[in-house]
Write a protein that holds these residues in place. Structure first.
Motif, PDB file in Angstrom:
ATOM      1  N   LYS A   1     -52.347 103.078  33.043  1.00 43.33           N
ATOM      2  CA  LYS A   1     -53.062 104.035  32.387  1.00 43.33           C
ATOM      3  C   LYS A   1     -54.468 103.840  32.781  1.00 43.33           C
ATOM      4  O   LYS A   1     -55.002 104.890  32.868  1.00 43.33           O
ATOM      5  N   ALA A   2     -55.025 103.012  32.165  1.00 46.60           N
ATOM      6  CA  ALA A   2     -56.576 102.699  32.140  1.00 46.60           C
ATOM      7  C   ALA A   2     -56.951 102.831  33.860  1.00 46.60           C
ATOM      8  O   ALA A   2     -58.239 103.287  34.069  1.00 46.60           O
ATOM      9  N   ARG A   3     -56.430 102.285  34.707  1.00 51.56           N
ATOM     10  CA  ARG A   3     -56.615 102.592  36.296  1.00 51.56           C
ATOM     11  C   ARG A   3     -56.797 103.661  36.596  1.00 51.56           C
ATOM     12  O   ARG A   3     -57.746 104.330  37.308  1.00 51.56           O
ATOM     13  N   ASN A   4     -55.682 104.639  36.082  1.00 50.59           N
ATOM     14  CA  ASN A   4     -55.880 106.094  36.321  1.00 50.59           C
ATOM     15  C   ASN A   4     -56.904 106.775  35.637  1.00 50.59           C
ATOM     16  O   ASN A   4     -57.833 107.429  36.383  1.00 50.59           O
ATOM     17  N   ARG A   5     -57.313 106.308  34.413  1.00 54.14           N
ATOM     18  CA  ARG A   5     -58.264 106.818  33.912  1.00 54.14           C
ATOM     19  C   ARG A   5     -59.753 106.400  34.540  1.00 54.14           C
ATOM     20  O   ARG A   5     -60.569 107.093  34.502  1.00 54.14           O
TER      21      ARG A   5
ATOM     22  N   GLU B   1     -64.162 107.795  37.763  1.00 49.87           N
ATOM     23  CA  GLU B   1     -64.874 107.524  38.850  1.00 49.87           C
ATOM     24  C   GLU B   1     -65.035 108.698  40.011  1.00 49.87           C
ATOM     25  O   GLU B   1     -66.138 108.857  40.443  1.00 49.87           O
ATOM     26  N   LEU B   2     -63.870 109.428  39.825  1.00 48.16           N
ATOM     27  CA  LEU B   2     -63.944 110.667  40.610  1.00 48.16           C
ATOM     28  C   LEU B   2     -64.917 111.574  39.889  1.00 48.16           C
ATOM     29  O   LEU B   2     -65.793 112.424  40.633  1.00 48.16           O
ATOM     30  N   ALA B   3     -65.130 111.470  38.711  1.00 47.45           N
ATOM     31  CA  ALA B   3     -65.705 112.535  37.732  1.00 47.45           C
ATOM     32  C   ALA B   3     -67.092 112.230  38.061  1.00 47.45           C
ATOM     33  O   ALA B   3     -68.182 113.026  38.027  1.00 47.45           O
ATOM     34  N   LEU B   4     -67.533 110.593  38.018  1.00 46.94           N
ATOM     35  CA  LEU B   4     -68.693 110.376  38.215  1.00 46.94           C
ATOM     36  C   LEU B   4     -69.303 110.554  39.796  1.00 46.94           C
ATOM     37  O   LEU B   4     -70.593 111.044  39.715  1.00 46.94           O
ATOM     38  N   GLU B   5     -68.432 110.482  40.674  1.00 49.49           N
ATOM     39  CA  GLU B   5     -68.843 110.778  41.965  1.00 49.49           C
ATOM     40  C   GLU B   5     -69.227 112.236  42.150  1.00 49.49           C
ATOM     41  O   GLU B   5     -70.313 112.661  42.732  1.00 49.49           O
ATOM     42  N   ARG B   6     -68.427 113.140  41.367  1.00 55.85           N
ATOM     43  CA  ARG B   6     -68.842 114.576  41.441  1.00 55.85           C
ATOM     44  C   ARG B   6     -70.037 114.786  40.567  1.00 55.85           C
ATOM     45  O   ARG B   6     -70.917 115.693  41.131  1.00 55.85           O
ATOM     46  N   LEU B   7     -70.341 113.885  39.581  1.00 64.46           N
ATOM     47  CA  LEU B   7     -71.521 114.239  38.640  1.00 64.46           C
ATOM     48  C   LEU B   7     -72.811 113.884  39.716  1.00 64.46           C
ATOM     49  O   LEU B   7     -73.815 114.242  39.466  1.00 64.46           O
TER      50      LEU B   7
END
Length: 331
Positions: free
Chosen positions: A240-244, A249-255
């Motif tokens: 669950k933590a890895r998925n989060r 990480e994807l959100a950070l990349e998008r940011l």
């Protein structure tokens, strides 16, 4: 035509079976027998005073005669009763005297009977005690005879063991007498009993150790099951933590990408603002006293210029509308 007379007292015929009306019939007969019959006054003879007086005198004479007869009869009864009472008193005295003599005789006989009964009870008690003692002695003799026979039988049965012990003593010179063989046997039996007890204790210890091992095994199994459950929970939480983490990480990349685009846009905007500021200063003949990094002052100058342009645009638009209105009026 003959006139029919009405019956003023008709006969009442009872309803129902005759057996049930029998009690009513006998009850009516008894009541009719107790009823006082009265006759008409004109059927009774009317007495005169003389007749009543003679009748009363006659009744008085009859009563006197009856009273005299009763008195004579009473005197005769009194005389007979006195004779009977005298006879009864004489009999009572005789009976008292006979009672006194008979009571003395009865008391003497009762005392003799009591002494005889006490003596018989004492003799009976002594006889019973002697009988019980005799029975006890006979039973004791019987028991002793049984014990004697049993001991003789045991002696006969154990004679073979005595012969066997004697043969052992003769065949083995280390034994001096049969008692040594018995002592050796008792020592071996004691050693066997001790070894058996020790073996029993060892078996109990082994069983206890086995139970402890089984208990520890169950506890460890339960512990391992708990650890497996905990590991599964931790794995689920890790996934669950890895998925989060992947999500963030994807959100950070998008940011980061968005921030990079915004930074590029901001750089373009800053360059445009600086260029616009320079043009406004050049057109207005103002000195460039704002640094390149001071974007707020640049925007302030630009905003003021834009406000002036808007005001000029409104004034121009108003004047054009006035001119159009004047030209339409002249036309």
């Amino acid at each position: 035509m003959k006139k029919v007379m009405k019956d003023l007292a008709p006969i009442a015929i009872p309803h129902g079976p005759p057996v049930e009306s029998t009690s009513e019939y006998y009850k009516s007969l008894m009541e009719s027998s107790r009823m006082v019959k009265k006759y008409p006054v004109w059927d009774v003879a009317r007495p005169t005073p003389q007749v009543l007086m003679e009748q009363a005198r006659r009744d008085l004479m009859e009563a006197d005669e009856k009273l005299a007869l009763k008195r004579n009869e009473e005197k005769e009864n009194r005389r007979m009763m006195d004779e009977k009472w005298k006879e009864l008193r004489d009999k009572e005295m005789l009976l008292k005297e006979s009672f006194i003599s008979f009571n003395k005789f009865i008391r003497e006989n009762q005392e003799k009977r009591d002494r005889a009964e006490r003596k018989m009870e004492a003799d009976t008690e002594v006889l019973q005690r002697k009988t019980r003692e005799t029975d006890a002695m006979r039973q004791r003799v019987t028991e002793m005879e049984e014990v004697k026979e049993l001991m003789e039988q045991q002696v006969r049965d154990y004679t073979i063991y005595e012969d066997y012990l004697m043969s052992v003593v003769h065949n083995y010179p280390e034994f001096k007498q049969p008692l040594d063989v018995l002592n050796r046997y008792e020592a071996l039996a004691a050693a066997k009993s001790s070894l058996a007890e020790r073996q029993e204790r060892d078996l109990e210890l082994l069983e206890s150790a086995r139970r402890q091992i089984a208990t520890l095994t169950e506890e460890k199994k339960l512990c391992i099951m708990g650890l497996n459950n905990t590991l599964a929970d931790l794995r689920w939480r890790f996934d669950k933590a890895r998925n989060r983490v992947i999500k963030w990480e994807l959100a950070l990349e998008r940011l980061k990408e968005t921030a990079a685009r915004r930074h590029v846009e901001l750089c373009h905007v800053r360059a445009a603002v600086w260029s616009l500021y320079l043009k406004i200063c050049k057109q207005k003949g103002l000195e460039v006293d704002v640094s390149v990094e001071d974007y707020e002052q640049q925007l302030v100058v630009v905003m003021r210029a834009l406000l002036e342009l808007r005001r000029i645009y409104r004034i121009a638009q108003r004047r054009s509308k006035e001119k159009d209105a004047e030209s339409m009026q002249t036309a």
